[in-house]
Scaffold this active site. Sequence first.
Site, PDB file in Angstrom:
ATOM      1  CG  ASN A   1      -1.517   1.320   1.539  1.00 24.13           C
ATOM      2  OD1 ASN A   1      -2.437   1.767   0.860  1.00 24.13           O
ATOM      3  ND2 ASN A   1      -0.982   1.995   2.562  1.00 24.13           N
TER       4      ASN A   1
ATOM      5  CB  SER B   1      -3.769   4.972  -8.556  1.00 21.73           C
ATOM      6  OG  SER B   1      -4.449   6.160  -8.919  1.00 21.73           O
TER       7      SER B   1
ATOM      8  CE1 TYR C   1       0.523   7.688  -6.874  1.00 25.25           C
ATOM      9  CE2 TYR C   1      -1.208   7.839  -8.526  1.00 25.25           C
ATOM     10  CZ  TYR C   1      -0.802   7.522  -7.239  1.00 25.25           C
ATOM     11  OH  TYR C   1      -1.710   7.028  -6.336  1.00 25.25           O
TER      12      TYR C   1
ATOM     13  CB  ALA D   1       5.267   5.150 -15.301  1.00 27.11           C
TER      14      ALA D   1
HETATM   15  P1  NDP Z   1      -1.148   8.444   2.740  1.00 34.48           P
HETATM   16  O1  NDP Z   1      -0.155   9.482   2.332  1.00 34.48           O
HETATM   17  O2  NDP Z   1      -1.996   8.670   3.921  1.00 34.48           O
HETATM   18  O3  NDP Z   1      -0.435   7.032   2.928  1.00 34.48           O
HETATM   19  C1  NDP Z   1       0.766   6.657   2.323  1.00 34.48           C
HETATM   20  C2  NDP Z   1       1.516   5.843   3.351  1.00 34.48           C
HETATM   21  O4  NDP Z   1       2.687   5.310   2.754  1.00 34.48           O
HETATM   22  C3  NDP Z   1       1.961   6.693   4.545  1.00 34.48           C
HETATM   23  O5  NDP Z   1       1.555   6.067   5.734  1.00 34.48           O
HETATM   24  C4  NDP Z   1       3.473   6.747   4.420  1.00 34.48           C
HETATM   25  O6  NDP Z   1       4.077   6.747   5.715  1.00 34.48           O
HETATM   26  C5  NDP Z   1       3.762   5.447   3.665  1.00 34.48           C
HETATM   27  N1  NDP Z   1       5.003   5.522   2.906  1.00 34.48           N
HETATM   28  C6  NDP Z   1       5.336   6.414   1.937  1.00 34.48           C
HETATM   29  N2  NDP Z   1       6.568   6.181   1.513  1.00 34.48           N
HETATM   30  C7  NDP Z   1       7.033   5.116   2.210  1.00 34.48           C
HETATM   31  C8  NDP Z   1       8.265   4.412   2.225  1.00 34.48           C
HETATM   32  N3  NDP Z   1       9.281   4.761   1.428  1.00 34.48           N
HETATM   33  N4  NDP Z   1       8.394   3.367   3.068  1.00 34.48           N
HETATM   34  C9  NDP Z   1       7.385   3.011   3.884  1.00 34.48           C
HETATM   35  N5  NDP Z   1       6.205   3.639   3.929  1.00 34.48           N
HETATM   36  C10 NDP Z   1       6.039   4.689   3.102  1.00 34.48           C
HETATM   37  O7  NDP Z   1      -2.021   8.239   1.437  1.00 34.48           O
HETATM   38  P2  NDP Z   1      -3.110   7.129   1.027  1.00 34.48           P
HETATM   39  O8  NDP Z   1      -3.576   6.347   2.178  1.00 34.48           O
HETATM   40  O9  NDP Z   1      -4.059   7.853   0.188  1.00 34.48           O
HETATM   41  O10 NDP Z   1      -2.233   6.208   0.056  1.00 34.48           O
HETATM   42  C11 NDP Z   1      -2.158   4.805   0.151  1.00 34.48           C
HETATM   43  C12 NDP Z   1      -2.008   4.217  -1.220  1.00 34.48           C
HETATM   44  O11 NDP Z   1      -3.205   4.475  -1.967  1.00 34.48           O
HETATM   45  C13 NDP Z   1      -0.850   4.819  -2.029  1.00 34.48           C
HETATM   46  O12 NDP Z   1      -0.156   3.806  -2.703  1.00 34.48           O
HETATM   47  C14 NDP Z   1      -1.556   5.724  -3.027  1.00 34.48           C
HETATM   48  O13 NDP Z   1      -0.827   5.878  -4.207  1.00 34.48           O
HETATM   49  C15 NDP Z   1      -2.860   4.980  -3.245  1.00 34.48           C
HETATM   50  N6  NDP Z   1      -3.943   5.799  -3.765  1.00 34.48           N
HETATM   51  C16 NDP Z   1      -4.496   6.833  -3.021  1.00 34.48           C
HETATM   52  C17 NDP Z   1      -5.514   7.605  -3.561  1.00 34.48           C
HETATM   53  C18 NDP Z   1      -6.162   8.737  -2.823  1.00 34.48           C
HETATM   54  O14 NDP Z   1      -6.981   9.469  -3.417  1.00 34.48           O
HETATM   55  N7  NDP Z   1      -5.907   8.931  -1.546  1.00 34.48           N
HETATM   56  C19 NDP Z   1      -6.028   7.346  -4.913  1.00 34.48           C
HETATM   57  C20 NDP Z   1      -5.388   6.253  -5.578  1.00 34.48           C
HETATM   58  C21 NDP Z   1      -4.395   5.515  -5.019  1.00 34.48           C
HETATM   59  P3  NDP Z   1       5.466   7.510   5.987  1.00 34.48           P
HETATM   60  O15 NDP Z   1       5.371   8.845   5.328  1.00 34.48           O
HETATM   61  O16 NDP Z   1       5.538   7.559   7.479  1.00 34.48           O
HETATM   62  O17 NDP Z   1       6.521   6.631   5.394  1.00 34.48           O
END
Ligand code: NDP
Length: 271
Positions: A87, A138, A151, A153
Amino acid sequence: MGQDQNGEKPVVIVTGGGSGIGAAAARRLARDWRVAICGRRKDPLDKVAAECGAVPFVADVSDPEAARALVADVVAHFGRLDGLVLNAGILVNALLGDMSLDDWNQQLAINLTGPFVLTQAALPHLLERKGAVVSITSVGGIQTGPGLAAYSASKAGLQLMTQALSYEYARHGLRANVVAPGWIRTEMGDEEMETMQIADDLEGAYAKVSEFVPARRAGTSDEAAEAIAWLLSPAASFVNGAVLAVDGGSLVANVGMTFFDKIMEGGGSPH
Ligand code: NDP
């Protein structure tokens, strides 16, 4: 997934479990699974862990050594691994012509290469348990928009990587599926609304981006979490390689039809 013959709950890793969709998935899965959550920031992980009993692991999934160590630490802690929710993800908006190589590489590293390394490390454990993987891509990995070259890609790559996995290991009892969310109200969603400056407040911005979405609203993290939980569960035992959009119908909307959608709203006719 239910308890096994020893009365033990199965074990799942949710990456990015400290916020948004990952946190909602951790809370939902904690009913039936023992949950490990990971992220780079400790505080949000600790908060979710305190709420639902998940075990927090600080790890950056874009660092291959850290990703492999995460799997090893989770297996050392719980003694098994049955599920993986890929995720964690980031979005950095930039037109292709302006995108720095660093921004390109970071999105590919977190959204695509991290999941590959994690999956490879988890595979022997998942095969032993006939487990399941759910990748969070997504709708932007199926269609795209301005600023999304890296993103989109990365998410299209994650979809096909997951489908390759589903093909290669189905005969050994592994399942791998994809949840493709549309706009979901999370930290990432809120940041996008703020970056784009399309309305005075978040409510107005989400209303604007949902104007042509058939459901006319953004989704919630809990709605995405239900799809993740179902795909991981035995209820989806013959579902493999599927892409489940959780998007209020946005993918069925053809952009060339949105004008008619507006006119016909409320019973009007285009003629
Ligand atoms: P958030 O930003 O709330 O969640 C993303 C999470 O990923 C955070 O908890 C962050 O924690 C973690 N993260 C980011 N980079 C890393 C890393 N390098 N290592 C470990 N953890 C990492 O956003 P969402 O809940 O919305 O996103 C979750 C997924 O859903 C993503 O993949 C996003 O692309 C996808 N998505 C979201 C949409 C939306 O509208 N919200 C739409 C389509 C897809 P931390 O920063 O502490 O590492």
